[in-house]
Design a protein around this motif. Sequence first.
Motif, PDB file in Angstrom:
ATOM      1  N   LEU A   1       0.811  -1.218   0.000  1.00 27.30           N
ATOM      2  CA  LEU A   1       0.000   0.000   0.000  1.00 27.30           C
ATOM      3  C   LEU A   1       0.846   1.271   0.000  1.00 27.30           C
ATOM      4  O   LEU A   1       0.349   2.338  -0.299  1.00 27.30           O
ATOM      5  CB  LEU A   1      -0.943   0.008   1.199  1.00 27.30           C
ATOM      6  N   TRP A   2       2.114   1.165   0.353  1.00 27.05           N
ATOM      7  CA  TRP A   2       2.964   2.353   0.371  1.00 27.05           C
ATOM      8  C   TRP A   2       3.445   2.706  -1.027  1.00 27.05           C
ATOM      9  O   TRP A   2       3.916   3.791  -1.254  1.00 27.05           O
ATOM     10  CB  TRP A   2       4.156   2.136   1.308  1.00 27.05           C
ATOM     11  N   GLN A   3       3.328   1.783  -1.962  1.00 25.27           N
ATOM     12  CA  GLN A   3       3.720   2.066  -3.337  1.00 25.27           C
ATOM     13  C   GLN A   3       2.523   2.668  -4.054  1.00 25.27           C
ATOM     14  O   GLN A   3       1.492   2.022  -4.212  1.00 25.27           O
ATOM     15  CB  GLN A   3       4.164   0.785  -4.045  1.00 25.27           C
ATOM     16  N   GLU A   4       2.659   3.919  -4.461  1.00 24.15           N
ATOM     17  CA  GLU A   4       1.513   4.662  -4.987  1.00 24.15           C
ATOM     18  C   GLU A   4       0.844   3.965  -6.156  1.00 24.15           C
ATOM     19  O   GLU A   4      -0.367   3.946  -6.276  1.00 24.15           O
ATOM     20  CB  GLU A   4       1.953   6.067  -5.389  1.00 24.15           C
ATOM     21  N   LYS A   5       1.612   3.362  -7.031  1.00 19.52           N
ATOM     22  CA  LYS A   5       1.007   2.722  -8.197  1.00 19.52           C
ATOM     23  C   LYS A   5       0.220   1.471  -7.838  1.00 19.52           C
ATOM     24  O   LYS A   5      -0.667   1.074  -8.554  1.00 19.52           O
ATOM     25  CB  LYS A   5       2.095   2.380  -9.218  1.00 19.52           C
ATOM     26  N   ALA A   6       0.547   0.848  -6.712  1.00 25.69           N
ATOM     27  CA  ALA A   6      -0.124  -0.385  -6.319  1.00 25.69           C
ATOM     28  C   ALA A   6      -1.325  -0.138  -5.412  1.00 25.69           C
ATOM     29  O   ALA A   6      -2.089  -1.056  -5.144  1.00 25.69           O
ATOM     30  CB  ALA A   6       0.868  -1.312  -5.620  1.00 25.69           C
TER      31      ALA A   6
ATOM     32  N   LEU B   1      -6.309  -1.881  -3.061  1.00 22.47           N
ATOM     33  CA  LEU B   1      -7.544  -1.459  -2.423  1.00 22.47           C
ATOM     34  C   LEU B   1      -8.747  -2.194  -3.016  1.00 22.47           C
ATOM     35  O   LEU B   1      -9.653  -2.595  -2.288  1.00 22.47           O
ATOM     36  CB  LEU B   1      -7.710   0.054  -2.569  1.00 22.47           C
ATOM     37  N   SER B   2      -8.742  -2.418  -4.313  1.00 23.71           N
ATOM     38  CA  SER B   2      -9.866  -3.141  -4.912  1.00 23.71           C
ATOM     39  C   SER B   2      -9.880  -4.600  -4.462  1.00 23.71           C
ATOM     40  O   SER B   2     -10.947  -5.201  -4.349  1.00 23.71           O
ATOM     41  CB  SER B   2      -9.851  -3.030  -6.441  1.00 23.71           C
ATOM     42  N   GLN B   3      -8.717  -5.179  -4.166  1.00 20.50           N
ATOM     43  CA  GLN B   3      -8.667  -6.539  -3.630  1.00 20.50           C
ATOM     44  C   GLN B   3      -9.240  -6.594  -2.223  1.00 20.50           C
ATOM     45  O   GLN B   3      -9.862  -7.572  -1.827  1.00 20.50           O
ATOM     46  CB  GLN B   3      -7.236  -7.058  -3.611  1.00 20.50           C
TER      47      GLN B   3
ATOM     48  N   LEU C   1     -12.419  -0.156  -8.917  1.00 18.93           N
ATOM     49  CA  LEU C   1     -12.672   0.153  -7.507  1.00 18.93           C
ATOM     50  C   LEU C   1     -14.115   0.626  -7.307  1.00 18.93           C
ATOM     51  O   LEU C   1     -14.772   0.226  -6.343  1.00 18.93           O
ATOM     52  CB  LEU C   1     -11.682   1.223  -7.045  1.00 18.93           C
ATOM     53  N   CYS C   2     -14.628   1.436  -8.221  1.00 16.23           N
ATOM     54  CA  CYS C   2     -16.031   1.865  -8.156  1.00 16.23           C
ATOM     55  C   CYS C   2     -16.972   0.672  -8.276  1.00 16.23           C
ATOM     56  O   CYS C   2     -17.960   0.573  -7.540  1.00 16.23           O
ATOM     57  CB  CYS C   2     -16.332   2.862  -9.271  1.00 16.23           C
TER      58      CYS C   2
END
Length: 149
Positions: free
Chosen positions: A10-15, A20-22, A90-91
């Motif tokens: 979660l600290w890696q912005e691209k991931a 979050l969707s997982q 995510l939506c």
Amino acid sequence: MLDQQETLPLWQEKAQLSSLSQLMSLMRPSSLRQYLGSKTLPLCQEHQPKASAGLDHKACYLCHSLLTLAGVVVSCQDITPDQWGELQLLCMQLDRHISTHIRESPQAMHRTRLKDLAAQTYICWQDLLAHCQPQVAPPLAPRLGRGGK
């Protein structure tokens, strides 16, 4: 907290959006309630209405907190056109796992507040989607031939 054995990046912005969707399916109030019930209530107490209502309240409160944190994670990022698909997913996850699984009741205002937060978060994320749509290349104009006219 949710029995995740692996750490998510979660600290890696691209991931962040894909991670979050997982996690969105784990934020479903019924999943949280089941998890909390297995950790806190003995089997004989599961049928007591007061204990069940308290468990429902705790699960909704936890879902509300997690959804608030998810909103902060998404709003703190500069959504690039490359992340548009992840935000769209995510939506969809928010709608599928949170919004549709909350049954409102006049006796349970905490559910109504959670459903309102889910709707507000969905609208906010849809607004982000509208402002960061991937750039679609315009169709190529047909080349006019240089005839002898």
